[in-house]
Each structure stands twice: as C-alpha cells, then as structure tokens.
Design an enzyme around this catalytic site. Structure first.
Site, PDB file in Angstrom:
ATOM      1  N   ASP A  89       0.863  -1.197   0.000  1.00  0.00           N
ATOM      2  CA  ASP A  89       0.000   0.000   0.000  1.00  0.00           C
ATOM      3  C   ASP A  89       0.890   1.234   0.000  1.00  0.00           C
ATOM      4  O   ASP A  89       1.824   1.321   0.791  1.00  0.00           O
ATOM      5  CB  ASP A  89      -0.932   0.022   1.216  1.00  0.00           C
ATOM      6  CG  ASP A  89      -1.989   1.101   1.042  1.00  0.00           C
ATOM      7  OD1 ASP A  89      -2.954   0.839   0.297  1.00  0.00           O
ATOM      8  OD2 ASP A  89      -1.833   2.196   1.594  1.00  0.00           O
TER       9      ASP A  89
HETATM   10  N1  LIG Z   1       3.276   3.509 -12.389  1.00  0.00           N
HETATM   11  C1  LIG Z   1       3.299   4.135 -11.183  1.00  0.00           C
HETATM   12  N2  LIG Z   1       2.292   3.920 -10.297  1.00  0.00           N
HETATM   13  C2  LIG Z   1       2.404   4.556  -9.101  1.00  0.00           C
HETATM   14  C3  LIG Z   1       3.444   5.438  -8.764  1.00  0.00           C
HETATM   15  N3  LIG Z   1       3.213   5.896  -7.493  1.00  0.00           N
HETATM   16  C4  LIG Z   1       2.082   5.313  -7.052  1.00  0.00           C
HETATM   17  N4  LIG Z   1       1.598   4.500  -8.020  1.00  0.00           N
HETATM   18  C5  LIG Z   1       0.418   3.639  -7.969  1.00  0.00           C
HETATM   19  C6  LIG Z   1       0.782   2.282  -7.411  1.00  0.00           C
HETATM   20  C7  LIG Z   1      -0.538   1.809  -6.907  1.00  0.00           C
HETATM   21  O1  LIG Z   1      -1.230   1.171  -7.981  1.00  0.00           O
HETATM   22  C8  LIG Z   1      -1.259   3.096  -6.522  1.00  0.00           C
HETATM   23  C9  LIG Z   1      -1.259   3.266  -5.001  1.00  0.00           C
HETATM   24  O2  LIG Z   1      -2.511   2.847  -4.514  1.00  0.00           O
HETATM   25  P1  LIG Z   1      -2.626   1.533  -3.600  1.00  0.00           P
HETATM   26  O3  LIG Z   1      -1.363   1.281  -2.865  1.00  0.00           O
HETATM   27  O4  LIG Z   1      -3.893   1.622  -2.811  1.00  0.00           O
HETATM   28  O5  LIG Z   1      -2.758   0.332  -4.650  1.00  0.00           O
HETATM   29  P2  LIG Z   1      -3.949   0.078  -5.686  1.00  0.00           P
HETATM   30  O6  LIG Z   1      -5.233   0.625  -5.179  1.00  0.00           O
HETATM   31  O7  LIG Z   1      -3.496   0.524  -7.045  1.00  0.00           O
HETATM   32  O8  LIG Z   1      -4.023  -1.505  -5.757  1.00  0.00           O
HETATM   33  P3  LIG Z   1      -4.228  -2.510  -4.536  1.00  0.00           P
HETATM   34  O9  LIG Z   1      -4.894  -1.741  -3.410  1.00  0.00           O
HETATM   35  O10 LIG Z   1      -2.860  -2.986  -4.160  1.00  0.00           O
HETATM   36  O11 LIG Z   1      -5.079  -3.613  -5.113  1.00  0.00           O
HETATM   37  O12 LIG Z   1      -0.529   4.174  -7.057  1.00  0.00           O
HETATM   38  C10 LIG Z   1       4.481   5.635  -9.741  1.00  0.00           C
HETATM   39  O13 LIG Z   1       5.456   6.369  -9.544  1.00  0.00           O
HETATM   40  N5  LIG Z   1       4.364   4.955 -10.914  1.00  0.00           N
END
Ligand SMILES: Nc1nc2c(ncn2[C@H]2C[C@H](O)[C@@H](COP(=O)(O)OP(=O)(O)OP(=O)(O)O)O2)c(=O)[nH]1
EC number: 3.6.1.9
Length: 222
Positions: A89
């Site tokens: 996260d």
């Molecule tokens: N490509 C890219 N993505 C980034 C960067 N910084 C943050 N992110 C993305 C990664 C994660 O997909 C998102 C952070 O949100 P979360 O940690 O809640 O994950 P997310 O909701 O995407 O998926 P999840 O909760 O793990 O199923 O932001 C970056 O520098 N590059």
C-alpha cells in the site's frame, strides 16, 4: 513456490515482471477505509503496513489462492503448491498529511500546488505471507520510505498532466515512470518503492520467511 501479488496495481505487476517474477495476481478487495478506521491513531508507516498486511492476509486466506495452489498439483494428487503472497500500500506524506489517490482533478491540482518545488515522502507498506498446504507458515512486513523532489510544472503543463488522467489513478497524484516523470527532479532512496513495490525490501521480507528471491525468477533467469 508460487509468487502471488495481492494487488490490482499494474505498476506493481510491471516492476515484478521486469525483475524476473511472473506473479499470479489475486486482487484482495480489502476495504481500506474500514481497515484504517479500525487502527488506533496509526503513524503513516503503521497505516500503510497495516493496509498491506490486510491485503496479503485476505488473499492468503482466500479460496482463489487455494484454487490456484491446489489446481497446480491436483493432477499429481500432491498437497497444495507452496505460495508467498505479497501485498502493498502506497501513500504520500507531505505537508503534515498522508494522502493516497486524489479523488478528482481538483484535488490533484491542489496537491500539486502544495507539492511543486518541494519534497514529499512516498511510503509503501509491504507484507509477505508464506502459505504451505493452506496454512500460514510465515509472515513479514515493513515500510519503505523514499524522498521525492518535485519540479514546478507550469500551469499549462499541470493542466495537460491533469487532463491525461494519470494523476487520479496513483498515490500522491504523480508517477515516476510515466508522464509524471517529467515533473520529478529526483528521489533519495529506492525508486521501485515509489512506483509501487520495493524490490530490496521485498527481497529481505521474503528471506525472513525462508524464501530466496532468485528461486522465484522465471525459468532461465537465475
Ligand atoms: N506507475 C506508477 N504507479 C504509481 C506510482 N506511485 C504510485 N503509483 C500507484 C501504485 C498503486 O497502484 C497506486 C497506489 O494505490 P494503492 O497502494 O492503494 O494500490 P492500488 O489501489 O493501485 O491496488 P491494490 O490496493 O494494491 O489492489 O498508485 C508511480 O510512480 N508509478
């Protein structure tokens, strides 16, 4: 040993694939707000680690995991294939607050007004759960913090970036490896953690549960 990514994040999947891992993806579906609400006054690091652990633990206990680990051995009538489940996260600590993905372009614009020309700490919590024959046999967790130094986009550049939609889908309203890279002057620390999963920290957490990362590399890469 199967590597399971408990995340919907395309960024985390891309980082792992580029680093020789072909994960099975099982999205946790964890209600992050409910998990956060149940934590008594957590620090930012405690918050992201607790959310990462909730995601990994939910997948480790899931029928989806049992299906893919039993399925891979069902023919041979062996026990289930062992698995390591990794959850993450990411949030940005800046100006005394901790923020995730901006809900709207207006929020992203306000975030950039506060970030431009300054620095923030991108925190990524990590949790590794080792599962053997359906039982959790090892758990490790930790947080990686990376200082990000932001450029000062012009108003026209920022509006174009907002119109791309990219800032709305990522923690901190910026990416290092996408369009946002034009507006990041540099990082102090682990770049992979900013993108979404710290390879060096994940390597250490895997070792804590008795798994060597090189044993997980795709065939022929290690
Ligand atoms: N490509 C890219 N993505 C980034 C960067 N910084 C943050 N992110 C993305 C990664 C994660 O997909 C998102 C952070 O949100 P979360 O940690 O809640 O994950 P997310 O909701 O995407 O998926 P999840 O909760 O793990 O199923 O932001 C970056 O520098 N590059």
């Amino acid at each position: 040993m199967r590597f399971v990514l408990a995340s919907a994040s395309p960024a985390r999947l891309a980082v792992l694939r580029a680093a020789g891992i072909e994960p099975s993806v099982i999205v946790s579906g964890v209600d992050e707000e409910a998990v956060a609400a149940g934590l008594p006054d957590p620090s930012p690091s405690e918050l992201v680690t607790a959310l990462a652990m909730a995601k990994a633990d939910a997948v480790a206990r899931s029928a989806d995991l049992a299906a893919i680990t039993h399925g891979s051995h069902a023919e041979a009538h062996e026990g289930a294939e062992d698995a390591v489940v990794v959850g993450c996260d990411s949030m940005l600590a800046i100006g005394g607050e901790v923020v995730g993905k901006p809900a709207t372009a207006e929020v992203a614009r306000a975030r950039w007004a506060a970030m431009a020309g300054g620095t923030g700490e991108l925190l990524t919590g990590h949790a590794v759960v080792r599962v053997s024959d359906g039982e959790t046999v090892g758990v490790a967790s930790g947080t990686q913090s990376t200082t990000v130094r932001f450029a000062s986009p012009t108003e026209a550049e920022l509006e174009a970036y907002l119109r791309s939609g990219e800032p709305l889908a990522v923690a901190g309203a910026f990416t290092l490896d996408g369009l946002g890279g034009w507006f990041v002057e540099g990082v102090d620390g682990d770049p992979s953690s900013v993108i979404g999963i710290s390879l060096p920290l994940t390597r250490r957490l895997l070792a804590e549960v008795g798994v060597s990362v090189v044993d997980l590399w795709r065939d022929g890469e290690g």
